[in-house]
Design an enzyme around this catalytic site. Structure first.
Site, PDB file in Angstrom:
ATOM      1  N   SER A 142      15.314  61.173  49.182  1.00  0.00           N
ATOM      2  CA  SER A 142      15.960  60.507  50.322  1.00  0.00           C
ATOM      3  C   SER A 142      16.441  61.573  51.295  1.00  0.00           C
ATOM      4  O   SER A 142      16.771  62.697  50.874  1.00  0.00           O
ATOM      5  CB  SER A 142      17.166  59.693  49.836  1.00  0.00           C
ATOM      6  OG  SER A 142      17.986  59.317  50.925  1.00  0.00           O
ATOM      7  N   TYR A 155      24.634  60.060  44.856  1.00  0.00           N
ATOM      8  CA  TYR A 155      23.261  59.775  45.308  1.00  0.00           C
ATOM      9  C   TYR A 155      22.639  60.996  45.994  1.00  0.00           C
ATOM     10  O   TYR A 155      21.479  61.342  45.730  1.00  0.00           O
ATOM     11  CB  TYR A 155      23.333  58.584  46.261  1.00  0.00           C
ATOM     12  CG  TYR A 155      22.025  58.024  46.762  1.00  0.00           C
ATOM     13  CD1 TYR A 155      21.286  57.122  45.997  1.00  0.00           C
ATOM     14  CD2 TYR A 155      21.544  58.357  48.029  1.00  0.00           C
ATOM     15  CE1 TYR A 155      20.100  56.585  46.476  1.00  0.00           C
ATOM     16  CE2 TYR A 155      20.367  57.819  48.515  1.00  0.00           C
ATOM     17  CZ  TYR A 155      19.646  56.933  47.735  1.00  0.00           C
ATOM     18  OH  TYR A 155      18.471  56.403  48.218  1.00  0.00           O
ATOM     19  N   LYS A 159      19.353  62.913  44.673  1.00  0.00           N
ATOM     20  CA  LYS A 159      18.150  62.970  45.520  1.00  0.00           C
ATOM     21  C   LYS A 159      17.778  64.419  45.865  1.00  0.00           C
ATOM     22  O   LYS A 159      16.587  64.725  46.035  1.00  0.00           O
ATOM     23  CB  LYS A 159      18.355  62.136  46.783  1.00  0.00           C
ATOM     24  CG  LYS A 159      18.398  60.622  46.525  1.00  0.00           C
ATOM     25  CD  LYS A 159      17.166  60.119  45.803  1.00  0.00           C
ATOM     26  CE  LYS A 159      16.931  58.624  45.990  1.00  0.00           C
ATOM     27  NZ  LYS A 159      15.773  58.137  45.205  1.00  0.00           N
TER      28      LYS A 159
HETATM   29  P1  NAD Z   1      15.911  48.223  46.018  1.00  0.00           P
HETATM   30  O1  NAD Z   1      17.291  48.112  45.504  1.00  0.00           O
HETATM   31  O2  NAD Z   1      15.397  47.161  46.938  1.00  0.00           O
HETATM   32  O3  NAD Z   1      14.878  48.333  44.789  1.00  0.00           O
HETATM   33  C1  NAD Z   1      15.099  49.189  43.709  1.00  0.00           C
HETATM   34  C2  NAD Z   1      14.383  48.651  42.492  1.00  0.00           C
HETATM   35  O4  NAD Z   1      14.611  49.550  41.400  1.00  0.00           O
HETATM   36  C3  NAD Z   1      14.882  47.264  42.044  1.00  0.00           C
HETATM   37  O5  NAD Z   1      13.794  46.384  41.853  1.00  0.00           O
HETATM   38  C4  NAD Z   1      15.620  47.562  40.742  1.00  0.00           C
HETATM   39  O6  NAD Z   1      15.589  46.490  39.809  1.00  0.00           O
HETATM   40  C5  NAD Z   1      14.865  48.773  40.236  1.00  0.00           C
HETATM   41  N1  NAD Z   1      15.645  49.547  39.262  1.00  0.00           N
HETATM   42  C6  NAD Z   1      16.949  49.916  39.348  1.00  0.00           C
HETATM   43  N2  NAD Z   1      17.326  50.559  38.233  1.00  0.00           N
HETATM   44  C7  NAD Z   1      16.236  50.616  37.421  1.00  0.00           C
HETATM   45  C8  NAD Z   1      16.000  51.143  36.129  1.00  0.00           C
HETATM   46  N3  NAD Z   1      16.975  51.761  35.432  1.00  0.00           N
HETATM   47  N4  NAD Z   1      14.758  51.020  35.598  1.00  0.00           N
HETATM   48  C9  NAD Z   1      13.775  50.386  36.275  1.00  0.00           C
HETATM   49  N5  NAD Z   1      13.943  49.855  37.500  1.00  0.00           N
HETATM   50  C10 NAD Z   1      15.163  49.960  38.067  1.00  0.00           C
HETATM   51  O7  NAD Z   1      15.821  49.659  46.684  1.00  0.00           O
HETATM   52  P2  NAD Z   1      14.804  50.289  47.774  1.00  0.00           P
HETATM   53  O8  NAD Z   1      15.533  50.387  49.053  1.00  0.00           O
HETATM   54  O9  NAD Z   1      13.493  49.609  47.715  1.00  0.00           O
HETATM   55  O10 NAD Z   1      14.721  51.764  47.196  1.00  0.00           O
HETATM   56  C11 NAD Z   1      13.599  52.267  46.485  1.00  0.00           C
HETATM   57  C12 NAD Z   1      13.757  53.781  46.357  1.00  0.00           C
HETATM   58  O11 NAD Z   1      13.809  54.356  47.669  1.00  0.00           O
HETATM   59  C13 NAD Z   1      15.036  54.214  45.661  1.00  0.00           C
HETATM   60  O12 NAD Z   1      14.793  55.365  44.874  1.00  0.00           O
HETATM   61  C14 NAD Z   1      15.950  54.559  46.814  1.00  0.00           C
HETATM   62  O13 NAD Z   1      16.959  55.460  46.438  1.00  0.00           O
HETATM   63  C15 NAD Z   1      14.968  55.169  47.791  1.00  0.00           C
HETATM   64  N6  NAD Z   1      15.411  55.195  49.175  1.00  0.00           N
HETATM   65  C16 NAD Z   1      15.714  54.047  49.842  1.00  0.00           C
HETATM   66  C17 NAD Z   1      16.130  54.112  51.161  1.00  0.00           C
HETATM   67  C18 NAD Z   1      16.476  52.876  51.967  1.00  0.00           C
HETATM   68  O14 NAD Z   1      16.955  53.052  53.109  1.00  0.00           O
HETATM   69  N7  NAD Z   1      16.261  51.688  51.470  1.00  0.00           N
HETATM   70  C19 NAD Z   1      16.230  55.352  51.788  1.00  0.00           C
HETATM   71  C20 NAD Z   1      15.916  56.500  51.086  1.00  0.00           C
HETATM   72  C21 NAD Z   1      15.493  56.412  49.773  1.00  0.00           C
END
Ligand code: NAD
Length: 247
Positions: A142, A155, A159
């Site tokens: 991230s 976080y 990351k």
């Molecule tokens: P989200 O919350 O929509 O989805 C995350 C998914 O991970 C969920 O389906 C959840 O059930 C699953 N999960 C959580 N813990 C778990 C575990 N222990 N084992 C298996 N599955 C598990 O989040 P998102 O926004 O789609 O994020 C996806 C990735 O992208 C993450 O790593 C997040 O940190 C990263 N990210 C997101 C953003 C953003 O702005 N949304 C920005 C930078 C990075």
């Protein structure tokens, strides 16, 4: 966007039930891959697979913080589809709080899912890939790990740790034909960011040179590139998908 860029390959995507992970699973599948959708609950992963539709899909329940669970997913994938060429460490959670309010539990939960979970995935996937002499691992970091975000000491640390993991693993695995790269998304529309107040979301958006949040599919495009042979000479890289934020 079905260009068959990963046709015939098998991919595991963690956290694939929704958001960015689901978009990654969908795009890899559209490009010909056999895709294993991994998430905490089997019904969530199953619904996601049904939403994508078609064959070449396997939904599996797995907690990425659990060593046995991750090893089992890799084993079952190879049994079902015969190989493993792509592994995407995407599962994630947020437990935001200021340092004054953050508990050790909040810290450990986030470190476990992101950092330990990614490490377990890299270790299990690379064990199969190095034997086959090919593979691509993509870790979702991230921009929070590049710049540090107030309220996200857990976080941001996790990351940033994923970047170190990516580079160390890339060095260990390069001569075995296995590439390891990271993607650093910025502000992306998903359940994770829907939890932000509209005001905080708007303030973040205003700070982005492209003046908008990204869509999950725009992160998926970067992952597809790194998973495919289009990036055949790229390893240990960190690709920012943030509309120009923190460039
Ligand atoms: P989200 O919350 O929509 O989805 C995350 C998914 O991970 C969920 O389906 C959840 O059930 C699953 N999960 C959580 N813990 C778990 C575990 N222990 N084992 C298996 N599955 C598990 O989040 P998102 O926004 O789609 O994020 C996806 C990735 O992208 C993450 O790593 C997040 O940190 C990263 N990210 C997101 C953003 C953003 O702005 N949304 C920005 C930078 C990075």
């Amino acid at each position: 966007m079905g260009a068959d860029l990963v046709a015939g390959r098998t991919a595991i995507v963690t956290g694939a039930a929704q958001g960015i992970g689901l978009a990654i699973a969908r795009l890899l599948h559209e490009n010909g891959a056999k895709v294993v959708l991994v998430d905490l609950a089997a019904d969530l992963a199953g619904q996601a697979a049904a939403g994508i539709g078609g064959d070449r899909l396997l939904p599996l329940a797995c907690d990425v913080t659990d060593e046995a669970s991750v090893e089992q997913v890799v084993r079952q994938t190879v049994e079902e589809f015969g190989s493993l060429e792509i592994y995407v460490n995407n599962a994630g959670i947020a437990r935001d709080a200021s340092l004054r309010k953050m508990s050790v539990d909040d810290f450990e939960a986030v470190m476990n899912v992101h950092l330990k979970g990614s490490w377990l995935g890299v270790r299990a996937a690379s064990a199969v890939m190095r034997e086959a002499g090919r593979g691509s691992i993509v870790n979702i970091s991230s921009l929070s790990g590049k710049s540090g975000n107030a309220g996200q000491t857990n976080y941001s640390a996790a990351k940033a740790g994923i970047v170190g993991l990516t580079k160390a693993a890339a060095k260990e695995l390069a001569h075995k034909g296995v590439r390891v790269n990271a993607v650093q998304p910025g502000l992306i529309r998903s359940a994770m960011t829907a939890a932000m107040s509209p005001q905080a979301f708007a303030e973040r958006e205003a700070a982005i040179p492209m003046r908008r949040a990204g869509e999950p599919g725009e992160v998926a495009g970067a992952v597809l590139f790194l998973a495919s042979d289009l990036s055949s000479y790229i390893t240990g890289a960190v690709l920012e998908v943030g509309g120009g934020r923190f460039m």
